[in-house]
Design a protein around this motif. Structure first.
Motif, PDB file in Angstrom:
ATOM      1  N   ALA A  59      25.800  -0.063  83.937  1.00 43.76           N
ATOM      2  CA  ALA A  59      26.762  -0.973  83.311  1.00 43.76           C
ATOM      3  C   ALA A  59      28.110  -0.917  84.026  1.00 43.76           C
ATOM      4  O   ALA A  59      28.788  -1.938  84.175  1.00 43.76           O
TER       5      ALA A  59
ATOM      6  N   GLN B 290      19.771  -4.383  75.464  1.00 41.22           N
ATOM      7  CA  GLN B 290      20.819  -4.248  74.450  1.00 41.22           C
ATOM      8  C   GLN B 290      21.837  -3.190  74.872  1.00 41.22           C
ATOM      9  O   GLN B 290      23.055  -3.402  74.775  1.00 41.22           O
TER      10      GLN B 290
ATOM     11  N   GLY C 268      18.298 -10.973  76.728  1.00 33.09           N
ATOM     12  CA  GLY C 268      19.192 -10.091  77.471  1.00 33.09           C
ATOM     13  C   GLY C 268      20.409 -10.831  78.008  1.00 33.09           C
ATOM     14  O   GLY C 268      21.540 -10.323  77.955  1.00 33.09           O
TER      15      GLY C 268
ATOM     16  N   SER D 125      24.085  -4.428  77.784  1.00 32.94           N
ATOM     17  CA  SER D 125      25.140  -5.345  77.340  1.00 32.94           C
ATOM     18  C   SER D 125      26.245  -4.592  76.618  1.00 32.94           C
ATOM     19  O   SER D 125      27.439  -4.849  76.833  1.00 32.94           O
ATOM     20  N   TYR D 126      25.859  -3.664  75.767  1.00 31.20           N
ATOM     21  CA  TYR D 126      26.837  -2.893  75.001  1.00 31.20           C
ATOM     22  C   TYR D 126      27.778  -2.117  75.926  1.00 31.20           C
ATOM     23  O   TYR D 126      29.005  -2.171  75.774  1.00 31.20           O
TER      24      TYR D 126
ATOM     25  N   LYS E 243      22.789 -11.599  75.096  1.00 32.97           N
ATOM     26  CA  LYS E 243      23.554 -10.427  74.668  1.00 32.97           C
ATOM     27  C   LYS E 243      24.718 -10.158  75.627  1.00 32.97           C
ATOM     28  O   LYS E 243      25.831  -9.849  75.202  1.00 32.97           O
ATOM     29  N   LEU E 244      24.451 -10.249  76.936  1.00 33.73           N
ATOM     30  CA  LEU E 244      25.508  -9.993  77.912  1.00 33.73           C
ATOM     31  C   LEU E 244      26.631 -11.013  77.769  1.00 33.73           C
ATOM     32  O   LEU E 244      27.821 -10.673  77.818  1.00 33.73           O
ATOM     33  N   LYS E 245      26.266 -12.277  77.580  1.00 35.36           N
ATOM     34  CA  LYS E 245      27.274 -13.319  77.380  1.00 35.36           C
ATOM     35  C   LYS E 245      28.101 -13.057  76.120  1.00 35.36           C
ATOM     36  O   LYS E 245      29.326 -13.158  76.132  1.00 35.36           O
TER      37      LYS E 245
ATOM     38  N   SER F 226      30.196  -9.343  76.483  1.00 39.05           N
ATOM     39  CA  SER F 226      31.006  -9.011  77.659  1.00 39.05           C
ATOM     40  C   SER F 226      31.686 -10.224  78.277  1.00 39.05           C
ATOM     41  O   SER F 226      32.548 -10.083  79.149  1.00 39.05           O
TER      42      SER F 226
END
Length: 615
Positions: free
Chosen positions: A464, A588, A488, A591-592, A491-493, A496
């Protein structure tokens, strides 16, 4: 989306209103406000832009403390009008009516023009202000506040959840809903309203869930409810089973992190009492599930966002394993076209909250087109609008999900859909007892497999850090893994704010490969399945163009590492049901941790709401 809290009590209401707004922050908002009726029956209002903390600071800065026994408060997510103090709720009309509103009044321009001719002045750009003026105008011909509200709402087109107080009726709140959820909380020292029961957990576990069209008069010792047709009705009191620890952060830094790590238990809870003797209990989907499932000829799945991705995976399972045709569509598009819905259709809606406006309206539209369909909702909320209008309900037992980016709700939806596939397949005799046992065994292994995947967090955190400065990312997958790649990328969008897209790996040569260079990281998912060799060829195509790559693989996939490629073994020996769920976990976590490195608001990403209850 927006949040409502209010109450009439023996005590000062201000602190409770603030506490309720803080509990509702996860829903997404850009301004907030509260209003109380003071002892001389005048309105005392404070509003602010930004976080509830700004509202608290504004209250502290006042020379005279706000105090009163009746009040309403709101967190607003801007639709009509920018996030400004003037547009923030509550709104006031003629110092006689004040209200908070969730939803959208679609005919507000027509109402506004008419109200201007009646002499009303507007101080905001919102659609909500017309509601306050309409109720004030109705009060001129009605002798109670509730009758004024009942008259006014007849002129509204659209959706609303309303909390209304009046300086002329200082002993009551009026609550009414159409298309936007609202609950009444029953306390020892008064009665309360909220758009989500979570806002009231500190004072009560006893709730009345208002039905569509209900109008309620709420006093300190009495609640009176009328239905859509003006008939006096009794609504049952429900006791919430949620515990305080379920909605706290505990030892975690963010709700998203907490909910990622809660997935093993959430999956166990969703499976509990749904499986016996290596067989899925069809009755888990309702006592009439068997008679309905045996008649179905095709499946239609409707959902939005993350739930839509769950539906896409279920399509593969239903057609490949249960051998039944399945279509999946985004609810916001489905509701506005004229689909052909054949007899024998099982109409499935997926929604974490059960309050997603487009999904609810899509189901209503489908029932008008073909009233003979059987509708099944899969949701995490027992008392939601979807459960009330569906023939069958299957509750995921994910527990409260506070983080806006859905994690455990998604994986428990997939578990629920896997149980559905087994139920339909064995009734249709397309799944043998041996196949069912294999699927059930895999589902039982899931909590342990998720735990194993979570052990990769330290390695994923390092990856990350490498992605934090990128502007775009490409996710690749084949089969069910394309939908996981979509999830995925979403989640990234969401958390972040990095632009991310997902493609079937086989589509690379049809356009996306033009984007690939050393500045475009590619994240690929490589399960050990029949498409593995083709995926390996796709990865070679990407690598030859200089991309930085991350590959999450089944240990048995044996992806050959190359320069600027990181291969992370997630687990091994996964089947078609378990693989999509397990490969979700590292995405997940990725992205976190990217969001943490970028310093974004992980649990409350900008512009987003947890439950999209307006169009």
């Amino acid at each position: 989306m927006c949040g409502i809290v209010g109450g009439v009590t023996n005590n000062d209401i201000t602190a409770l209103l603030l506490e309720g707004l803080n509990c509702l922050e996860y829903r997404g908002y850009d301004s907030s406000g509260l209003i109380v009726l003071s002892k001389n029956n005048s309105f005392d209002r404070v509003r602010s832009v930004g976080k509830v903390k700004n509202l608290e600071d504004s209250l502290k800065a006042r020379e005279q403390k706000i105090s009163g026994n009746i009040g309403i408060a709101h967190t607003r997510w801007a639709t009509h009008g920018e996030p400004t103090i003037n547009n923030a709720h509550p709104h006031i009309s003629m110092n006689s009516v004040s209200l908070v509103h969730n939803g959208i009044i679609e005919n507000y321009i027509e109402l506004k023009n008419n109200q201007i001719t009646q002499g009303y002045e507007f101080t905001s750009e919102t659609d909500t202000e017309v509601i306050a003026h309409a109720i004030d105008f109705a009060m001129k011909s009605c002798n109670t506040l509730i009758s004024s509200v009942q008259l006014a709402i007849k002129s509204f087109s659209g959706s609303y959840g309303l909390g209304i107080i009046s300086s002329k009726y200082p002993d009551q709140i009026i609550a009414t809903r159409k298309g936007s959820p609202l609950v009444i909380g029953i306390g020892n020292n008064g009665n309360y309203i909220a758009s989500d029961q979570m806002a009231l957990f500190s004072i009560t576990k006893e709730f009345i869930f208002l039905e569509e069209g209900d109008v309620a008069e709420i006093k300190i010792d009495k609640i009176t409810i009328y239905d859509l047709n003006g008939n006096l009705v009794d609504r049952p009191i429900k006791t919430s089973k949620l515990k305080k620890g379920q909605i706290g952060l505990g030892n975690y830094s963010h709700y998203m992190q907490k909910e990622i790590f809660e997935q093993p238990q959430a999956i166990r809870d969703t499976l509990e009492s749904r499986i016996t003797n290596n067989s899925v209990l069809i009755s888990s989907f309702g006592h009439k599930a068997k008679e309905n499932f045996i008649k179905i000829k095709q499946v239609q799945i409707i959902a939005c966002g993350t739930s839509y991705h769950a539906g896409l995976i279920a399509k593969y399972w239903l057609e490949d394993i249960a051998k039944i045709s399945c279509n999946v569509e985004v609810a916001s598009e489905y509701r506005y076209r004229r689909p052909i819905i054949l007899n024998g259709t099982l109409f499935i809606t997926l929604s974490q909250s059960g309050e997603t406006a487009d999904t609810i309206e899509a189901l209503k539209a489908a029932k008008i087109i073909n009233s003979d369909i059987c509708s099944l909702c899969i949701t995490n909320s027992a008392e939601s609008s979807l459960t009330r209008i569906s023939d069958l309900t299957f509750l995921t037992h994910a527990g409260p999900e506070i983080g806006v980016a859905s994690t455990k709700a998604f994986t428990t939806q997939l578990v629920s859909l896997a149980l559905l596939v087994c139920s339909i397949g064995k009734l249709k005799k397309t799944i043998s007892k041996k196949q069912e046992k294999g699927i059930v065994d895999g589902l039982k292994r899931l909590p342990g497999l998720v735990n194993e995947a979570l052990l990769q967090e330290a390695q994923i955190k390092k990856l990350a850090n490498r992605l934090k400065d990128t502007n775009s990312a490409l996710f690749l997958g084949r089969g069910t893994m394309h939908a996981i790649a979509m999830e995925g990328a979403l989640k990234l969008k969401e958390v972040s704010y990095i632009h991310a897209e997902a493609y079937p790996a086989g589509e690379l040569k049809h356009g996306p490969i033009a984007l690939i260079d050393k500045n475009m990281p590619v994240i690929a998912i490589a399960p050990n399945d029949e498409l593995l060799e083709k995926l390996k060829s796709n990865l070679q195509e990407v690598k030859s163009r200089g991309s930085q790559m991350i590959v999450f693989e089944d240990e048995n996939s044996k992806i050959q590492e190359m320069q600027a490629m990181e291969v992370i073994p997630v687990t091994s020996n996964l089947g078609p049901i378990t693989a999509p769920i397990i490969f979700t976990i590292p995405l997940q976590l990725l992205s976190y941790h990217v969001a943490l490195f970028k310093g974004t608001d992980v649990d409350k990403p900008r512009n987003l709401a947890k439950s999209v209850t307006v169009e």
